[in-house]
Design an enzyme around this catalytic site. Structure first.
Site, PDB file in Angstrom:
ATOM      1  N   ASN A  24       8.326 -13.403  -9.498  1.00  0.00           N
ATOM      2  CA  ASN A  24       8.921 -12.569  -8.436  1.00  0.00           C
ATOM      3  C   ASN A  24      10.444 -12.705  -8.393  1.00  0.00           C
ATOM      4  OD1 ASN A  24       6.016 -12.926  -7.737  1.00  0.00           O
ATOM      5  ND2 ASN A  24       6.575 -11.644  -6.012  1.00  0.00           N
ATOM      6  N   LYS A  51       8.607   1.368 -10.760  1.00  0.00           N
ATOM      7  CA  LYS A  51       8.049   0.044 -10.461  1.00  0.00           C
ATOM      8  C   LYS A  51       7.358  -0.096  -9.111  1.00  0.00           C
ATOM      9  CE  LYS A  51      12.254  -1.775  -8.442  1.00  0.00           C
ATOM     10  NZ  LYS A  51      13.199  -2.847  -8.306  1.00  0.00           N
ATOM     11  N   ASP A  61      17.746  10.765 -18.867  1.00  0.00           N
ATOM     12  CA  ASP A  61      16.377  10.312 -18.667  1.00  0.00           C
ATOM     13  C   ASP A  61      15.738  10.098 -20.039  1.00  0.00           C
ATOM     14  OD1 ASP A  61      13.645  10.149 -18.142  1.00  0.00           O
ATOM     15  OD2 ASP A  61      13.731  11.608 -16.500  1.00  0.00           O
ATOM     16  N   LYS A  95       2.265  -1.967 -17.738  1.00  0.00           N
ATOM     17  CA  LYS A  95       2.804  -3.215 -18.290  1.00  0.00           C
ATOM     18  C   LYS A  95       1.853  -3.772 -19.357  1.00  0.00           C
ATOM     19  CE  LYS A  95       6.581  -3.033 -16.158  1.00  0.00           C
ATOM     20  NZ  LYS A  95       7.796  -2.704 -16.910  1.00  0.00           N
ATOM     21  N   SER A 116       5.284  -8.289 -16.707  1.00  0.00           N
ATOM     22  CA  SER A 116       5.108  -8.788 -15.345  1.00  0.00           C
ATOM     23  C   SER A 116       3.922  -9.731 -15.267  1.00  0.00           C
ATOM     24  CB  SER A 116       4.859  -7.582 -14.438  1.00  0.00           C
ATOM     25  OG  SER A 116       4.383  -7.996 -13.192  1.00  0.00           O
ATOM     26  N   GLY A 129      -4.955  -5.367  -2.567  1.00  0.00           N
ATOM     27  CA  GLY A 129      -4.453  -5.580  -3.924  1.00  0.00           C
ATOM     28  C   GLY A 129      -3.653  -6.858  -4.113  1.00  0.00           C
ATOM     29  N   PHE A 132      14.574  -2.106 -19.618  1.00  0.00           N
ATOM     30  CA  PHE A 132      14.200  -2.262 -18.207  1.00  0.00           C
ATOM     31  C   PHE A 132      13.734  -0.956 -17.575  1.00  0.00           C
ATOM     32  CE2 PHE A 132      17.470  -5.587 -18.795  1.00  0.00           C
ATOM     33  CZ  PHE A 132      16.801  -6.686 -18.304  1.00  0.00           C
ATOM     34  N   TYR A 149       0.697   1.214 -12.309  1.00  0.00           N
ATOM     35  CA  TYR A 149       1.902   0.456 -12.664  1.00  0.00           C
ATOM     36  C   TYR A 149       1.526  -0.767 -13.506  1.00  0.00           C
ATOM     37  CZ  TYR A 149       5.486  -3.029 -12.412  1.00  0.00           C
ATOM     38  OH  TYR A 149       6.376  -4.006 -12.777  1.00  0.00           O
TER      39      TYR A 149
HETATM   40  C1  WQD Z   1       5.230 -11.132  -2.138  1.00  0.00           C
HETATM   41  C2  WQD Z   1       4.389 -11.733  -1.047  1.00  0.00           C
HETATM   42  C3  WQD Z   1       2.956 -10.151   0.052  1.00  0.00           C
HETATM   43  C4  WQD Z   1       6.132  -7.774   1.848  1.00  0.00           C
HETATM   44  C5  WQD Z   1       5.641  -7.968  -7.047  1.00  0.00           C
HETATM   45  C6  WQD Z   1       5.803  -6.573  -7.598  1.00  0.00           C
HETATM   46  C7  WQD Z   1       4.808  -6.311  -8.650  1.00  0.00           C
HETATM   47  C8  WQD Z   1       4.836  -7.380  -9.728  1.00  0.00           C
HETATM   48  C9  WQD Z   1       4.771  -8.731  -9.131  1.00  0.00           C
HETATM   49  C10 WQD Z   1       6.698  -6.517 -11.014  1.00  0.00           C
HETATM   50  C11 WQD Z   1       2.952 -11.216  -1.046  1.00  0.00           C
HETATM   51  C12 WQD Z   1       3.980 -10.707   1.014  1.00  0.00           C
HETATM   52  C13 WQD Z   1       5.446  -8.742   1.147  1.00  0.00           C
HETATM   53  C14 WQD Z   1       6.031  -7.764   3.266  1.00  0.00           C
HETATM   54  C15 WQD Z   1       4.600  -9.694   3.158  1.00  0.00           C
HETATM   55  N1  WQD Z   1       5.972  -7.425 -10.542  1.00  0.00           N
HETATM   56  N2  WQD Z   1       4.683  -9.684   1.788  1.00  0.00           N
HETATM   57  N3  WQD Z   1       5.274  -8.738   3.862  1.00  0.00           N
HETATM   58  O1  WQD Z   1       3.093  -8.560  -4.381  1.00  0.00           O
HETATM   59  O2  WQD Z   1       3.928 -10.455  -5.764  1.00  0.00           O
HETATM   60  O3  WQD Z   1       4.406  -8.051  -6.355  1.00  0.00           O
HETATM   61  O4  WQD Z   1       5.734  -8.874  -8.093  1.00  0.00           O
HETATM   62  O5  WQD Z   1       7.027  -6.080 -11.948  1.00  0.00           O
HETATM   63  O6  WQD Z   1       5.043  -5.089  -9.171  1.00  0.00           O
HETATM   64  O7  WQD Z   1       5.688  -5.644  -6.538  1.00  0.00           O
HETATM   65  O8  WQD Z   1       5.584  -9.166  -4.469  1.00  0.00           O
HETATM   66  O9  WQD Z   1       7.423  -9.094  -2.864  1.00  0.00           O
HETATM   67  O10 WQD Z   1       5.595  -7.360  -2.694  1.00  0.00           O
HETATM   68  O11 WQD Z   1       5.101  -9.719  -2.097  1.00  0.00           O
HETATM   69  O12 WQD Z   1       3.910 -10.545   3.755  1.00  0.00           O
HETATM   70  O13 WQD Z   1       6.595  -6.914   3.972  1.00  0.00           O
HETATM   71  O14 WQD Z   1       4.941 -11.341   0.220  1.00  0.00           O
HETATM   72  O15 WQD Z   1       1.715 -10.004   0.682  1.00  0.00           O
HETATM   73  O16 WQD Z   1       2.137 -12.266  -0.651  1.00  0.00           O
HETATM   74  P1  WQD Z   1       4.150  -9.100  -5.210  1.00  0.00           P
HETATM   75  P2  WQD Z   1       5.994  -8.747  -3.022  1.00  0.00           P
END
Ligand code: WQD
Length: 338
Positions: free
Chosen positions: A180, A85, A58, A154, A125, A298, A81, A150
């Site tokens: 993403n 997260k 760690d 970043k 990010s 959020g 990395f 989180y």
């Molecule tokens: C994508 C879309 C959801 C799940 C991620 C990381 C964050 C940051 C950016 C990291 C959104 C929708 C999701 C579900 C859904 N990067 N969704 N049903 O929110 O862009 O954030 O990327 O370093 O930390 O978490 O990605 O994949 O969670 O969501 O409708 O069960 O899919 O609302 O519009 P997000 P995500």
């Protein structure tokens, strides 16, 4: 040339190790396996024919970090990395996130600052932009107050690197702001291994497709977008991994304009949640069970990258389409559930 990859057994880390080895770099991985599996080493070896060196500890254990660098004094670059997260968990446990993501970054930078030259690539990010005022998002869009600890790690991580680079002439750094990431290696030897219920869209889709989950909840269809669902820029993990190698080479070859630079890494194309579902249905030939539920707190409405800087400066471009990336995610899901 020896490169340290922290979190090299994780999703993006493992794909980057493969690309580094394919380019002839010698890789040493540090990973505590808190969110990954040592078996990933077998997958990497199966693809590249080379087993990377691996040390399990760690990075919060400062003395172990110091000991590592004393034993590996020839490390020329670090791709960092290793981090926690999960956005939701970070709200519950902020200090865990600050310790894991900030404390460890400081320890690594301390070690690198003592070297005559060092190159450092940081996993940042698109979350730093929050809801950007303009699409597509360029690197000079304002950094907005973070929605979660989180996200804060970043933003603060970038600032810590920037401040350190200002006073450390031998240290060169690049932060890659991922949009993403999704998909799996075409060999299906490595891919995403979410622990527990996936929070991210694509693994939730593929797990629903395979029958592990009953249905996908689509978080809101009343957003001001064409079909009412949120827009994201889904970037294929192998494309993203290649961006790390190009960024690292830029630093190692001394081609960087400043000693701290940031780049967006996305495709430049926004896709809605419903478009991602349709992509899954096309490539799998299956109907996906989903229902629309309330918005998720959020979530930003839309985020997709202007990739001009990465295209022109790094000479990098996303090559895979959403369907190709989705197909790889589906192939991987089928393989691991077999
Ligand atoms: C994508 C879309 C959801 C799940 C991620 C990381 C964050 C940051 C950016 C990291 C959104 C929708 C999701 C579900 C859904 N990067 N969704 N049903 O929110 O862009 O954030 O990327 O370093 O930390 O978490 O990605 O994949 O969670 O969501 O409708 O069960 O899919 O609302 O519009 P997000 P995500």
């Amino acid at each position: 040339m020896k490169i340290l990859v922290t979190g090299g057994l994780g999703f993006i880390g493992s794909h980057t190790v493969v690309e580094l080895q394919n380019e002839g770099f010698e890789v040493v991985i540090i990973d505590d396996c808190s969110n990954s599996d040592v078996k990933v080493l077998d997958g990497i070896s199966a693809i590249t024919g080379v087993r990377p060196q691996f040390e399990r500890f760690d990075l919060k254990e400062k003395s172990k970090v110091e000991d590592f660098f004393s034993r590996h004094s020839n490390v020329a670059g670090v791709i960092h990395f290793a981090a926690s997260k999960a956005v939701g968990e970070s709200v519950e446990k902020p200090l865990l996130y600050y310790e894991n993501n900030i404390g460890t970054l400081v320890y690594l930078l301390k070690e690198l600052s003592q070297k005559n030259t060092a190159s450092f690539i940081f996993s940042s990010s698109c979350t730093v932009y929050g809801q950007a005022d303009q699409m597509p998002i360029t690197e000079d869009a304002p950094v907005k107050p973070a929605e979660s600890p989180y996200g804060n790690t970043k933003q603060m991580g970038e600032e810590i690197i920037f401040d350190t680079c200002k006073v450390t002439s031998g240290l060169q750094a690049i932060a890659l702001r991922y949009f993403n990431p999704m998909g799996a290696h075409p060999s299906v030897e490595i891919g995403e291994l979410p622990v527990g219920v996936p929070q991210n869209l694509v693994p939730f889709i593929t797990q629903t497709g395979i029958g592990m989950r009953d249905e996908l909840s689509v978080f809101g269809d009343d957003y001001p977008t064409e079909d009412g669902t949120c827009i994201r820029d889904y970037i294929y993990v192998v494309d993203l991994a290649r961006a790390h190698v190009l960024a690292l080479k830029r630093l190692l070859e001394g081609k960087n304009a400043q000693n701290f630079e940031v780049f967006n890494v996305g495709t430049g194309k926004g896709s809605s949640v419903l478009e991602a579902i349709q992509s899954f249905e096309r490539v799998s030939g299956k109907k996906l069970n989903y229902k629309v539920v309330d918005r998720r707190p959020g979530d930003v409405i839309e985020a997709y990258a202007d990739t001009t800087k990465a295209n022109t400066v790094l000479g990098w471009k996303a090559e895979y389409t959403l369907d190709q990336a989705m197909k790889s995610a589906w192939d991987w899901e089928q393989k691991i559930r077999d």
